[in-house]
Scaffold this motif. Structure first.
Motif, PDB file in Angstrom:
ATOM      1  N   ASP A  57       0.811  -1.088   0.042  1.00 32.60           N
ATOM      2  CA  ASP A  57       0.066  -0.037  -0.033  1.00 32.60           C
ATOM      3  C   ASP A  57       1.071   1.122  -0.065  1.00 32.60           C
ATOM      4  O   ASP A  57       0.541   2.170  -0.369  1.00 32.60           O
ATOM      5  N   PRO A  60       3.257   2.681  -3.752  1.00 35.35           N
ATOM      6  CA  PRO A  60       2.985   3.606  -5.020  1.00 35.35           C
ATOM      7  C   PRO A  60       3.581   4.871  -5.033  1.00 35.35           C
ATOM      8  O   PRO A  60       3.706   5.758  -5.840  1.00 35.35           O
ATOM      9  N   GLN A  75      -0.726   2.707 -15.803  1.00 37.20           N
ATOM     10  CA  GLN A  75      -0.741   3.476 -14.323  1.00 37.20           C
ATOM     11  C   GLN A  75      -2.343   4.068 -14.422  1.00 37.20           C
ATOM     12  O   GLN A  75      -2.796   4.316 -13.310  1.00 37.20           O
ATOM     13  N   ARG A  78      -4.768   2.036 -13.006  1.00 37.92           N
ATOM     14  CA  ARG A  78      -4.609   1.801 -11.638  1.00 37.92           C
ATOM     15  C   ARG A  78      -5.036   3.018 -10.609  1.00 37.92           C
ATOM     16  O   ARG A  78      -4.050   3.521 -10.009  1.00 37.92           O
ATOM     17  N   ASP A  81      -4.209   2.773  -6.920  1.00 32.95           N
ATOM     18  CA  ASP A  81      -2.845   2.871  -6.666  1.00 32.95           C
ATOM     19  C   ASP A  81      -2.329   4.471  -6.666  1.00 32.95           C
ATOM     20  O   ASP A  81      -1.669   4.971  -5.939  1.00 32.95           O
ATOM     21  N   LYS A  84      -3.515   6.054  -3.492  1.00 37.30           N
ATOM     22  CA  LYS A  84      -2.618   5.895  -2.451  1.00 37.30           C
ATOM     23  C   LYS A  84      -1.135   6.620  -2.687  1.00 37.30           C
ATOM     24  O   LYS A  84      -0.613   7.045  -1.676  1.00 37.30           O
TER      25      LYS A  84
END
Length: 223
Positions: A57, A60, A75, A78, A81, A84
């Protein structure tokens, strides 16, 4: 004397490191490093588990550090991510809801949760969701540390005496390396699979074999 099945409360680690939902990013990294763990539960008010923050977690933020470079298609696929990477507190970077297990769950139930969710450890919670401990794969294997003598006593009590009392059978249990051998004289062959299931249900038993002087001796190993 313990009676099967064992519960999560019997094997869990009670001293658990956790972070509050407002814990800052650097504080989380320092906690993981200090305690040499790869993930910690995230707690809200009342020690209720609301998530888990792991090294995955946190990574990123480093992966997407080059913010001046255009994001690639992978990317952009995502978004979680990317979110995060921008987070700075445990609540913002944690995985939620947390995969947890109850204190009264059986070890088999905990093992199934781990297998189905691909996690190595589970926060243990009470009925209100409050953190009580942590159970890992290693903890679930503790039952196989039970001595052969302890297993033999439980097999005698929970299988032999329970199943064969009053049947005229003369069955005895021997345990070596966690493998149970039930030997003796048995009149009713239909009890063999029942006894095998009961014996395998005892926590810490590795396998069950038979050495009988009846017509079922040809089936010395019960599947």
């Amino acid at each position: 004397m313990h009676r099967s099945p064992y519960r999560v409360r019997d094997v869990m680690t009670r001293r658990v490191v956790a972070v509050r939902k407002g814990a800052r990013y650097k504080e989380i990294v320092e906690t993981l490093h200090e305690w040499k763990v790869s993930a910690v539960p995230v707690l809200a008010e009342g020690d209720v588990v609301i998530g888990v923050v792991s090294e995955a977690d946190l990574l990123p933020k480093e992966e997407f550090r080059d913010s001046d470079e255009p994001l690639g298609l992978d990317q952009l696929r995502r978004p979680l991510d990317l979110a995060k990477a921008a987070g700075s507190t445990a609540e913002q970077v944690m995985s939620s809801p947390a995969v947890t297990v109850g204190v009264d769950a059986t070890l088999a139930q905990a093992a199934r949760i781990m297998a189905h969710t691909f996690v190595k450890r589970l926060p243990v919670v009470d009925a209100e969701g409050r953190l009580q401990g942590l159970v890992s794969r290693c903890d679930l294997l503790k039952v196989f540390l039970r001595s052969d003598a302890e297993l033999a006593r439980e097999i005698d009590r929970e299988v032999v005496e329970h199943l064969f009392r009053g049947t005229g059978a003369e069955v005895h249990a021997r345990v070596e390396g966690g493998v149970v051998t039930l030997g003796g004289h048995l009149h009713d062959a239909s009890l063999v699979p029942v006894a095998a299931r009961l014996a395998r249900a005892v926590e810490g038993v590795v396998d069950v074999e038979w050495e009988l002087d009846t017509e079922v001796t040809s089936a010395s190993r019960v599947p």
